[in-house]
Design a protein around this motif. Structure first.
Motif, PDB file in Angstrom:
ATOM      1  N   ILE A 169     -25.335 -55.714 -15.168  1.00 18.11           N
ATOM      2  CA  ILE A 169     -24.980 -54.460 -15.221  1.00 18.11           C
ATOM      3  C   ILE A 169     -25.548 -53.381 -14.195  1.00 18.11           C
ATOM      4  O   ILE A 169     -25.079 -52.826 -13.613  1.00 18.11           O
ATOM      5  N   PHE A 170     -26.962 -53.440 -14.412  1.00 19.48           N
ATOM      6  CA  PHE A 170     -27.782 -52.782 -13.383  1.00 19.48           C
ATOM      7  C   PHE A 170     -27.391 -52.982 -11.876  1.00 19.48           C
ATOM      8  O   PHE A 170     -27.160 -52.019 -11.178  1.00 19.48           O
ATOM      9  N   GLN A 171     -27.388 -54.191 -11.491  1.00 21.89           N
ATOM     10  CA  GLN A 171     -27.114 -54.620 -10.195  1.00 21.89           C
ATOM     11  C   GLN A 171     -25.540 -54.251  -9.792  1.00 21.89           C
ATOM     12  O   GLN A 171     -25.513 -53.902  -8.425  1.00 21.89           O
ATOM     13  N   ASN A 172     -24.628 -54.230 -10.385  1.00 19.75           N
ATOM     14  CA  ASN A 172     -23.215 -53.763 -10.333  1.00 19.75           C
ATOM     15  C   ASN A 172     -23.497 -52.088 -10.093  1.00 19.75           C
ATOM     16  O   ASN A 172     -22.577 -51.704  -8.952  1.00 19.75           O
ATOM     17  N   MET A 173     -24.238 -51.598 -10.838  1.00 24.77           N
ATOM     18  CA  MET A 173     -24.215 -49.971 -10.650  1.00 24.77           C
ATOM     19  C   MET A 173     -25.075 -49.770  -9.494  1.00 24.77           C
ATOM     20  O   MET A 173     -24.512 -49.032  -8.626  1.00 24.77           O
ATOM     21  N   ASN A 174     -26.280 -50.479  -9.244  1.00 29.20           N
ATOM     22  CA  ASN A 174     -26.988 -49.969  -8.250  1.00 29.20           C
ATOM     23  C   ASN A 174     -26.501 -50.304  -6.696  1.00 29.20           C
ATOM     24  O   ASN A 174     -26.906 -49.777  -5.655  1.00 29.20           O
ATOM     25  N   SER A 175     -25.516 -51.396  -6.636  1.00 29.90           N
ATOM     26  CA  SER A 175     -25.174 -52.062  -5.161  1.00 29.90           C
ATOM     27  C   SER A 175     -23.677 -51.124  -5.184  1.00 29.90           C
ATOM     28  O   SER A 175     -23.381 -51.395  -3.894  1.00 29.90           O
ATOM     29  N   ASN A 176     -23.197 -50.397  -6.031  1.00 30.48           N
ATOM     30  CA  ASN A 176     -22.097 -49.879  -5.718  1.00 30.48           C
ATOM     31  C   ASN A 176     -21.869 -48.392  -5.388  1.00 30.48           C
ATOM     32  O   ASN A 176     -22.199 -47.599  -6.234  1.00 30.48           O
ATOM     33  N   GLN A 177     -22.020 -47.973  -4.031  1.00 31.84           N
ATOM     34  CA  GLN A 177     -22.012 -46.692  -3.787  1.00 31.84           C
ATOM     35  C   GLN A 177     -21.183 -45.595  -4.506  1.00 31.84           C
ATOM     36  O   GLN A 177     -21.277 -44.592  -4.632  1.00 31.84           O
ATOM     37  N   ASP A 178     -19.719 -46.254  -4.354  1.00 36.66           N
ATOM     38  CA  ASP A 178     -18.527 -45.481  -5.134  1.00 36.66           C
ATOM     39  C   ASP A 178     -19.019 -44.824  -6.498  1.00 36.66           C
ATOM     40  O   ASP A 178     -18.667 -43.833  -6.749  1.00 36.66           O
ATOM     41  N   VAL A 179     -19.550 -45.872  -7.128  1.00 36.55           N
ATOM     42  CA  VAL A 179     -20.019 -45.452  -8.531  1.00 36.55           C
ATOM     43  C   VAL A 179     -20.827 -44.567  -8.688  1.00 36.55           C
ATOM     44  O   VAL A 179     -20.988 -43.563  -9.296  1.00 36.55           O
ATOM     45  N   ARG A 180     -22.003 -44.557  -7.554  1.00 36.79           N
ATOM     46  CA  ARG A 180     -23.251 -43.634  -7.655  1.00 36.79           C
ATOM     47  C   ARG A 180     -22.606 -42.300  -7.339  1.00 36.79           C
ATOM     48  O   ARG A 180     -23.117 -41.147  -7.832  1.00 36.79           O
ATOM     49  N   GLU A 181     -21.748 -42.228  -6.188  1.00 39.52           N
ATOM     50  CA  GLU A 181     -21.321 -40.844  -5.908  1.00 39.52           C
ATOM     51  C   GLU A 181     -20.336 -40.459  -6.764  1.00 39.52           C
ATOM     52  O   GLU A 181     -20.628 -39.017  -6.992  1.00 39.52           O
ATOM     53  N   ALA A 182     -19.776 -41.000  -7.572  1.00 36.38           N
ATOM     54  CA  ALA A 182     -18.935 -40.529  -8.503  1.00 36.38           C
ATOM     55  C   ALA A 182     -19.756 -39.913  -9.677  1.00 36.38           C
ATOM     56  O   ALA A 182     -19.380 -38.697 -10.124  1.00 36.38           O
ATOM     57  N   ALA A 183     -20.777 -40.524 -10.123  1.00 41.15           N
ATOM     58  CA  ALA A 183     -21.524 -40.136 -11.096  1.00 41.15           C
ATOM     59  C   ALA A 183     -22.477 -38.802 -10.519  1.00 41.15           C
ATOM     60  O   ALA A 183     -22.584 -38.107 -11.241  1.00 41.15           O
ATOM     61  N   ARG A 184     -22.918 -38.866  -9.212  1.00 39.63           N
ATOM     62  CA  ARG A 184     -23.562 -37.613  -8.737  1.00 39.63           C
ATOM     63  C   ARG A 184     -22.608 -36.365  -8.612  1.00 39.63           C
ATOM     64  O   ARG A 184     -22.922 -35.334  -9.022  1.00 39.63           O
ATOM     65  N   LYS A 185     -21.509 -36.915  -8.205  1.00 36.47           N
ATOM     66  CA  LYS A 185     -20.555 -35.489  -8.238  1.00 36.47           C
ATOM     67  C   LYS A 185     -20.262 -34.896  -9.604  1.00 36.47           C
ATOM     68  O   LYS A 185     -20.026 -33.879 -10.032  1.00 36.47           O
ATOM     69  N   GLU A 186     -19.904 -35.873 -10.368  1.00 36.21           N
ATOM     70  CA  GLU A 186     -19.722 -35.411 -11.941  1.00 36.21           C
ATOM     71  C   GLU A 186     -20.933 -34.920 -12.401  1.00 36.21           C
ATOM     72  O   GLU A 186     -20.661 -33.549 -13.153  1.00 36.21           O
ATOM     73  N   GLN A 187     -22.294 -35.168 -12.206  1.00 37.99           N
ATOM     74  CA  GLN A 187     -23.309 -34.411 -12.844  1.00 37.99           C
ATOM     75  C   GLN A 187     -23.609 -33.207 -12.269  1.00 37.99           C
ATOM     76  O   GLN A 187     -24.431 -32.398 -12.742  1.00 37.99           O
ATOM     77  N   LEU A 188     -23.455 -33.172 -10.866  1.00 37.85           N
ATOM     78  CA  LEU A 188     -23.553 -31.698 -10.008  1.00 37.85           C
ATOM     79  C   LEU A 188     -22.683 -30.784 -10.616  1.00 37.85           C
ATOM     80  O   LEU A 188     -23.047 -29.663 -10.789  1.00 37.85           O
ATOM     81  N   GLN A 189     -21.217 -31.167 -10.928  1.00 37.73           N
ATOM     82  CA  GLN A 189     -20.451 -30.356 -11.357  1.00 37.73           C
ATOM     83  C   GLN A 189     -20.772 -29.673 -12.658  1.00 37.73           C
ATOM     84  O   GLN A 189     -20.679 -28.627 -12.999  1.00 37.73           O
ATOM     85  N   GLU A 190     -21.299 -30.566 -13.428  1.00 35.15           N
ATOM     86  CA  GLU A 190     -21.956 -30.273 -14.973  1.00 35.15           C
ATOM     87  C   GLU A 190     -23.240 -29.241 -14.759  1.00 35.15           C
ATOM     88  O   GLU A 190     -23.128 -28.338 -15.476  1.00 35.15           O
ATOM     89  N   TYR A 191     -24.007 -29.801 -13.748  1.00 38.16           N
ATOM     90  CA  TYR A 191     -25.197 -28.628 -13.543  1.00 38.16           C
ATOM     91  C   TYR A 191     -24.716 -27.303 -12.880  1.00 38.16           C
ATOM     92  O   TYR A 191     -25.350 -26.420 -13.685  1.00 38.16           O
TER      93      TYR A 191
END
Length: 302
Positions: free
Chosen positions: A259-281
């Protein structure tokens, strides 16, 4: 005399059915209108207000709160029919409602199911108001409690990343981590292990844009303890750099490694999480920020 009592009962039931039909128009859809407040008991409105307006915006998408309430969805409108109202005592009643979805032009889909629901009513200061719907008020309260517990845990993790790790980077005006939770395990009532893939980023504010100054990835397992009723990160075992990264990741994440490897290696997943959490911040702090931008890249709209 008996005839008068019968007529009075019929009129009372008719009035309750008419009021229930009116209240149906204020059952929440994807959002809670301000006008709804006048048609709900104070405690029920408070629960829904928290649910719709004070939890992270993505909650509605993740859990699809249409499950809890009769509403229209995807170009349809809920068509209500109050079948009956049973007054259980002087200030409480339960209305049985049949609901069918119709298209916005007023036509019905022949395949549309007719569902039956219960609208709970309470008389407050002479007015019948919505007090619950399908007995889901407690479900909502439980979800709010779970969400607040998770928010407190994520806040503790963010504080640790900012104060213990962010200080080693080139500083900007704001340090905002991105958290990707791989797995959690409660060891006991006071200790929780959280396997995570985290990114720590410093930003400067330029107009309405967050411009990245520095940042990096920090993955591993955090140990969180309850101290004075609040979660606090007491340890963070991180993956190692370079050739040692994969062996250390496999050791630390164990059964959660894939699960970690799938998250860590997927830039689309990272950027989606980053955008969502920046929006919330930005939303929580009511900042006039509409974009974020990495060096050498186009600005991304929030």
């Amino acid at each position: 005399m008996a005839a008068s009592i019968f007529v009075a009962c019929v009129n009372k039931e008719k009035q309750l059915k008419e009021r229930a039909a009116e209240l149906c128009q204020y059952i929440p859809d994807h959002e809670l209108s301000e006008k709804s407040k006048d048609f709900m008991t104070a405690d029920f409105y408070s629960v829904l207000d928290t649910l719709f307006n004070h939890l992270p915006e993505h909650e509605a998408m993740d859990h699809e709160w249409l499950y809890y309430f009769v509403t229209g969805n995807g170009g349809t409108i809920a068509d209500y029919e109050v079948v009956s109202v049973n007054q259980t005592d002087a200030t409480h009643a339960i209305a049985t409602i049949k609901v069918r979805q119709k298209w916005e032009d007023g036509s019905f889909d022949e395949n549309s199911d007719i569902e039956e629901h219960r609208l709970y009513m309470q008389k407050v200061n002479g007015q019948w108001l919505i007090s619950d719907f399908d007995e889901h008020k407690q479900d909502c309260i439980r979800h709010i409690e779970i969400n607040r517990k998770e928010q407190a845990m994520r806040e503790a993790m963010s504080n640790y990343l900012v104060n213990e790790i962010g200080v080693h980077y080139l500083k900007g005006q704001l340090c905002i981590p991105t958290l990707l939770i791989v797995a959690t395990e409660e060891k006991d009532s006071t200790e929780t292990l959280v396997w995570c893939d985290c990114w720590v980023d410093w930003y400067n504010v330029a107009g309405d844009t967050l411009k990245t100054v520095s940042g990096g990835n920090h993955s591993g397992c955090m140990t969180i303890h309850q101290q004075d009723g609040k979660p606090v990160v007491t340890a963070f075992e991180q993956t190692l750099d370079g050739a040692a990264f994969m062996p250390s990741a496999k050791r630390i994440f164990g059964d959660h490694y894939d699960i970690f490897q799938n998250m860590n290696s997927n830039q689309d997943v990272r950027e989606a999480a980053r955008k969502e959490q920046l929006q919330e911040y930005v939303r929580r702090r009511q900042l006039n920020i509409h974009y974020y931008q990495d060096f050498g890249h186009d600005a991304v709209s929030l």
